[in-house]
Scaffold this active site. Sequence first.
Site, PDB file in Angstrom:
ATOM      1  N   SER A 140       0.859  -1.183   0.000  1.00 43.81           N
ATOM      2  CA  SER A 140       0.000   0.000   0.000  1.00 43.81           C
ATOM      3  C   SER A 140       0.894   1.232   0.000  1.00 43.81           C
ATOM      4  O   SER A 140       2.073   1.153   0.385  1.00 43.81           O
ATOM      5  CB  SER A 140      -0.872   0.004   1.266  1.00 43.81           C
ATOM      6  OG  SER A 140      -1.517   1.248   1.445  1.00 43.81           O
ATOM      7  N   TYR A 153      -2.209  -0.344  10.579  1.00 50.21           N
ATOM      8  CA  TYR A 153      -2.140  -0.683   9.152  1.00 50.21           C
ATOM      9  C   TYR A 153      -0.858  -0.140   8.535  1.00 50.21           C
ATOM     10  O   TYR A 153      -0.157  -0.852   7.808  1.00 50.21           O
ATOM     11  CB  TYR A 153      -3.359  -0.111   8.434  1.00 50.21           C
ATOM     12  CG  TYR A 153      -3.422  -0.473   6.974  1.00 50.21           C
ATOM     13  CD1 TYR A 153      -3.576  -1.796   6.566  1.00 50.21           C
ATOM     14  CD2 TYR A 153      -3.358   0.513   5.984  1.00 50.21           C
ATOM     15  CE1 TYR A 153      -3.645  -2.129   5.223  1.00 50.21           C
ATOM     16  CE2 TYR A 153      -3.427   0.186   4.641  1.00 50.21           C
ATOM     17  CZ  TYR A 153      -3.572  -1.141   4.264  1.00 50.21           C
ATOM     18  OH  TYR A 153      -3.633  -1.465   2.922  1.00 50.21           O
TER      19      TYR A 153
END
Length: 254
Positions: A140, A153
């Site tokens: 990501s 995250y």
Amino acid sequence: MRKTAVITGASSGIGAATARRLAAEGFNIVAAARRRDRLDALVKEIESADPAGRRGFAEAVTLDVTSEESVAEFAARLPECHVLVNNAGGAHGREPVAEARTEDWQVMYDTNVLGLMRVTRALLPKLVASGAGHVVNVTSLAAHVPYEGGGGYVAAKHAAAAVNDILRLELVDRPVRITEVAPGMVKTEEFSLVRLRGDKDAAEAVYQGVAEPLVADDIADCIAWAVTRPAHVNIDRIDIQPQAQAAPHKIHRS
């Protein structure tokens, strides 16, 4: 000879889109995830798009990347592997670190980091034996740019990116390419919904005012391009975000 591509987290979103795209590119597909009903439907879809069987086979395999036993069983039954797409993962929660839930961070580490490690470790001998292996780790933009509310995250994806880079160093003398694909805002059916604990309105608000967020097929397109380069060409990292996004925290909304 057709190459075999294993895609984890293939039951929805980027994983499912990657399975469809690599099947269209001529790979034999092993679609792996926990939700077998969705995998079976995906395989049926792939097969129905190619009734003559010119693209090779597609197979659904139940896999839990958080389970040592599940990964070991999966690897033992897999005859070969040329491409591994480590896509299983996800985000849970948007609380600041001061209010973080330990269980959320544990789940994110177990899927995004330890799951990547387990599957890669188990399949690496087959990737090397193929003579032209390729590991694609889907991370990501959060793997490289921190943002508020990203806590667990961001940390997990930073760790996944570090594992990717270390693999590239450790395997430079073996016939295995390593690629990181780092997406920005991608609108899928589940990512934000899971992150925001099933709140549909909050999940939809994530994309509100963004003219064209990325979709899963955009990421699958990048993965397909990377794995179809000549064997001597290693695409180290692809950052991909919609035109309306400049950083995880910088998005133009109309």
